[in-house]
Design an enzyme around this catalytic site. Structure first.
Site, short mmCIF file in Angstrom:
data_model
loop_
_atom_site.label_atom_id
_atom_site.label_comp_id
_atom_site.label_asym_id
_atom_site.label_seq_id
_atom_site.Cartn_x
_atom_site.Cartn_y
_atom_site.Cartn_z
N LYS A 1 0.86 -1.19 0.00
CA LYS A 1 0.00 0.00 0.00
C LYS A 1 0.89 1.23 0.00
CE LYS A 1 -3.49 2.51 2.57
NZ LYS A 1 -4.55 2.48 3.58
N LYS B 1 -2.11 -1.58 -3.90
CA LYS B 1 -3.00 -0.42 -3.85
C LYS B 1 -2.19 0.86 -3.94
CE LYS B 1 -5.97 1.96 -0.66
NZ LYS B 1 -6.29 2.16 0.71
C1 PBG Z 1 -7.47 3.43 5.58
C2 PBG Z 1 -7.70 3.32 4.13
C3 PBG Z 1 -7.51 4.29 3.13
C4 PBG Z 1 -7.97 3.72 1.95
C5 PBG Z 1 -8.36 2.43 2.24
N1 PBG Z 1 -8.18 2.20 3.58
C6 PBG Z 1 -7.03 5.69 3.23
C7 PBG Z 1 -5.62 5.98 3.51
O1 PBG Z 1 -4.81 5.09 3.73
O2 PBG Z 1 -5.31 7.16 3.57
C8 PBG Z 1 -8.03 4.41 0.61
C9 PBG Z 1 -9.14 3.96 -0.27
C10 PBG Z 1 -9.42 4.84 -1.42
O3 PBG Z 1 -8.78 5.88 -1.67
O4 PBG Z 1 -10.35 4.49 -2.15
N2 PBG Z 1 -6.15 3.49 5.98
#
Ligand code: PBG
Length: 326
Positions: free
Chosen positions: A196, A249
């Site tokens: 991520k 992601k």
């Molecule tokens: C929580 C989380 C996020 C997303 C998924 N889980 C936000 C982040 O990490 O700032 C992003 C999902 C999206 O942008 O569609 N940590």
């Protein structure tokens, strides 16, 4: 053999031929649809940064999930907006958290016709908006693990099939697996947000989940977009710690990472087409600059072609309709 004997255009001359030789086929059965659950009752409120997506209160989310299941989509992924936030993100865990309530409501509405996955993170629940407990200005990795494990077991107890840790703390998959097993929740699967990245493309989601950090950014725990080898290392660790499925992601700017992961690991691989990827297409389509349907289907097809088995997407319902899902 080369031209004129070899003519690749031969197999492109009509749709029957193109369909027959197509290498990648999308299906609604590979989608996970993200949903946002909020306090209150009777609420279905459009999220302005993500047109076509809504906040649902617990009493309205079941009907939405019935619709999702009827389209042939196998799973939803839940995000919660708590009533109140605090330093420790207390709204994320405990058997009466907003997400635990939503899980029970959805189960009641759809029975076993839909898999329920829960995002596991603290950022929607902490007053400071960071994904873990703070120690000074830093996120304290090890102190956060127990809270993530508590959140995971509470969602699983409520009936979630899958927990999906998105916090990027080191060691969280092991901590969650151990806690689930200790609570006799061996059947609950872990979909780990393994690679991520600290991405600007989460922008529209911050409004959807009200989860923007109040100071600093997430670069101390999410990955540097410049790194590819590190993504493999992250995924390897999650596999060793007991992840059942791994995730990359965002999706479209990271197709190289998806392709590498596909070659390197044999676990099911998910890719998250995040809020910014969705909203870019939605906004361009609203202006008439892009054809919404074609941009949606091309982006999803390319994510699958790169190697994703599972795609988390805000387009899930629209794409399933187009694919003629059930
Ligand atoms: C929580 C989380 C996020 C997303 C998924 N889980 C936000 C982040 O990490 O700032 C992003 C999902 C999206 O942008 O569609 N940590």
């Amino acid at each position: 053999m080369s031209f004129p004997t070899s003519r690749p255009r031969r197999l492109r001359s009509n749709e029957l031929l193109r369909g027959m030789v197509r290498e990648t086929r999308l299906s609604a059965s590979q989608f996970i649809y993200p949903l946002f659950v909020c306090p209150g009752s009777g609420v279905k409120r459009e999220i302005s940064s993500m047109p076509g997506n809504f906040h649902f209160s617990v009493d309205r989310i079941g009907e939405e999930c019935r619709e999702v299941a009827a389209l042939g989509i196998p799973a939803v992924l839940l995000f919660g907006l708590p009533d109140t936030k605090d330093e420790r993100g207390s709204g994320a865990y405990g058997d009466n958290s907003i997400v635990a309530q939503a899980v029970r409501a959805i189960r009641k509405a759809v029975g076993d016709k839909l898999l329920i996955a829960c995002d596991v993170c603290l950022c929607e629940y902490t007053s400071h908006g960071h994904c873990g407990l703070l120690s000074g200005q830093e996120v304290d990795n090890d102190a956060t693990l127990d809270l993530l494990a508590q959140a995971s077991t509470s969602y699983a107890r409520a009936g979630a099939d899958i927990v999906a840790p998105s916090d990027m703390m080191d060691g969280r998959v092991r901590a969650i697996r151990q806690a689930l097993d200790a609570a006799a929740l061996q059947q609950t699967a872990i979909l780990a947000y393994s690679a991520k990245y600290a991405s600007v493309f989460y922008g529209p989601f911050r409004e959807a989940a009200d989860s923007a950090p109040q100071f600093g950014d997430r670069r101390g725990y999410q990955m540097d977009p410049a790194n590819q080898r590190e993504a493999l290392r992250e995924m390897r660790l999650d596999v060793e710690e007991g992840a059942d499925m791994i995730m990359v992601k965002p999706a479209m700017p990271y197709l190289d990472v998806i392709a590498l992961a596909r070659r390197e690991f044999d676990l099911p691989l998910a890719a998250y087409q995040v809020s910014g990827e969705y909203s870019m297409i939605a906004a361009a389509a609203e202006r008439g600059w892009l054809d919404r349907e074609r941009a949606m289907m091309e982006s999803l097809t390319c994510i699958q072609r790169a190697g994703a088995d599972i795609i988390l997407t805000y387009f899930a319902k629209d794409a399933a309709r187009l694919l003629g899902g059930r």
